[in-house]
Design a protein around this motif. Structure first.
Motif, mmCIF file in Angstrom:
data_model
loop_
_atom_site.group_PDB
_atom_site.id
_atom_site.type_symbol
_atom_site.label_atom_id
_atom_site.label_comp_id
_atom_site.label_asym_id
_atom_site.label_seq_id
_atom_site.Cartn_x
_atom_site.Cartn_y
_atom_site.Cartn_z
ATOM 1 N N SER A 203 0.846 -1.191 0.000
ATOM 2 C CA SER A 203 0.000 0.000 0.000
ATOM 3 C C SER A 203 0.882 1.242 0.000
ATOM 4 O O SER A 203 1.973 1.232 0.573
ATOM 5 N N LEU A 204 0.414 2.282 -0.665
ATOM 6 C CA LEU A 204 1.126 3.558 -0.708
ATOM 7 C C LEU A 204 0.243 4.659 -0.153
ATOM 8 O O LEU A 204 -0.945 4.747 -0.522
ATOM 9 N N ARG A 205 0.810 5.466 0.724
ATOM 10 C CA ARG A 205 0.167 6.695 1.189
ATOM 11 C C ARG A 205 1.053 7.853 0.760
ATOM 12 O O ARG A 205 2.210 7.941 1.178
ATOM 13 N N VAL A 221 1.421 4.669 -15.633
ATOM 14 C CA VAL A 221 2.191 3.425 -15.476
ATOM 15 C C VAL A 221 1.380 2.284 -14.865
ATOM 16 O O VAL A 221 1.830 1.134 -14.866
ATOM 17 N N THR A 222 0.193 2.570 -14.343
ATOM 18 C CA THR A 222 -0.637 1.515 -13.762
ATOM 19 C C THR A 222 -2.095 1.923 -13.817
ATOM 20 O O THR A 222 -2.412 3.110 -13.975
ATOM 21 N N ARG A 223 -2.996 0.940 -13.669
ATOM 22 C CA ARG A 223 -4.432 1.227 -13.719
ATOM 23 C C ARG A 223 -5.114 0.954 -12.385
ATOM 24 O O ARG A 223 -6.326 0.810 -12.325
ATOM 25 N N SER A 254 8.323 1.716 -10.657
ATOM 26 C CA SER A 254 7.814 2.593 -11.718
ATOM 27 C C SER A 254 6.815 3.595 -11.159
ATOM 28 O O SER A 254 6.775 4.756 -11.584
ATOM 29 N N ILE A 255 6.003 3.177 -10.180
ATOM 30 C CA ILE A 255 5.021 4.085 -9.586
ATOM 31 C C ILE A 255 5.713 5.171 -8.768
ATOM 32 O O ILE A 255 5.380 6.360 -8.880
ATOM 33 N N LYS A 260 7.620 10.872 -8.014
ATOM 34 C CA LYS A 260 8.714 11.820 -7.808
ATOM 35 C C LYS A 260 8.882 12.761 -8.993
ATOM 36 O O LYS A 260 9.251 13.929 -8.821
ATOM 37 N N ALA A 261 8.601 12.249 -10.199
ATOM 38 C CA ALA A 261 8.705 13.103 -11.377
ATOM 39 C C ALA A 261 7.622 14.181 -11.365
ATOM 40 O O ALA A 261 7.862 15.326 -11.781
ATOM 41 N N ALA A 262 6.428 13.835 -10.875
ATOM 42 C CA ALA A 262 5.321 14.806 -10.837
ATOM 43 C C ALA A 262 5.445 15.774 -9.661
ATOM 44 O O ALA A 262 5.074 16.940 -9.768
#
Length: 286
Positions: A203-205, A221-223, A254-255, A260-262
């Motif tokens: 999980s990501l927060r 990069v993901t759905r 990739s996520i 980080k790019a955004a």
């Protein structure tokens, strides 16, 4: 045929190296110690022994192993990704070839050490195939077919099948070899679980002041779905949003890179997920 174009030299090399490890495990540990691998490898050994008793003829392991895998491949080839199937069959074919071509050598005569190190080598070989977007074939075809296409988990039934193999082998031939085979299978499975992350969840927060930009970047990069919660940063009293999502572990890099790019200042917390219930999209095999 488009998916076959995604196969790169690194995939072919990785699968070949994995097949070599798997073949060495069979040739120099499983066969000398009379062990029973999981899945089609175990079925092949039992059928070879039964045919030898019935007719006195010994069928080479490589031919039996390849033949059974071809039958299973014909069952699933219309439903699973062509890249996955091609790399899986390449692993199976090269494993069969290496088993017949390589000389047999003995590092030890201790059955426990042979079971442990044979399991390690087989686990490494299967992990190489899985990392390269393929598999070791055999019952993996059936388990993944039902998991991905029929949405029915089959891994527990595969485990029961392997237990039945060991019980049959012990009853029909010798219990001692069957018990050593349990150690081989456990070690092999543990190595695969350690290095294969396709079915591990995280999980990501994400705390960010630019939730729309970050969300759009992630969707490139993901759905997987994202839930947004609005809030205020207590220290600076500035608007912040928390984005929450669950992803497969192999997608993390990739996520995170897209986040980080955004928003280079985004705060990202990553946790392991033990289990989920409800609608979750598994990325299909290519």
């Amino acid at each position: 045929m488009e998916n076959l174009k995604l196969i790169k030299p690194k995939h072919l090399i990785g699968v070949a190296v994995g097949a070599l490890f798997s073949a060495i495990a069979i040739k120099s540990f499983v066969q000398p110690a009379n062990l029973v691998p999981a899945g089609v490898g175990g079925v092949s050994i039992i059928l070879i022994e039964e045919f030898k008793i019935a007719s006195g003829i010994t069928i080479p392991y490589g031919f039996m192993f390849l033949g059974i895998n071809i039958i299973l491949l014909l069952f699933v080839y219309k439903k699973l990704g062509k890249k996955f199937l091609a790399l899986s069959f390449l692993h199976v074919f090269l494993t069969s070839f290496f088993v017949e071509a390589l000389p047999q050598f003995h590092i030890t005569q201790d059955p426990i050490l042979m079971a442990v190190f044979g399991g390690v080598l087989n686990g490494i070989g299967s992990s190489f195939a899985l990392r390269m977007s393929g598999s070791a074939g055999g019952t993996d075809f059936i388990a993944i077919y039902f998991s991905m296409v029929k949405n029915k988990p089959m891994w527990d039934r595969i485990m029961y099948f392997n237990v039945a193999l060991l019980v049959y082998y012990g009853w029909r031939f010798q219990w001692e070899f069957a018990l050593y085979s349990i150690l081989y299978q456990v070690v092999s499975t543990k190595v695969i679980e350690t290095y294969h992350n396709r079915y591990k969840l995280s999980s990501l927060r994400i705390i960010t002041g630019h939730p729309e930009d970050v969300s759009n970047a992630v969707f490139q990069v993901t759905r997987h779905g994202i839930t947004k919660l609005d809030g205020i940063g207590v220290f600076k009293h500035q608007y912040k949003a928390m984005l929450y999502m669950v992803v497969n572990e192999f997608e993390l890099k990739s996520i995170v890179d897209s986040i980080k790019a955004a928003d280079p200042k985004a705060f990202i917390e990553i946790s392991s997920v033990e289990r989920i219930e409800g609608n979750y999209r598994q990325k299909p095999l290519e």
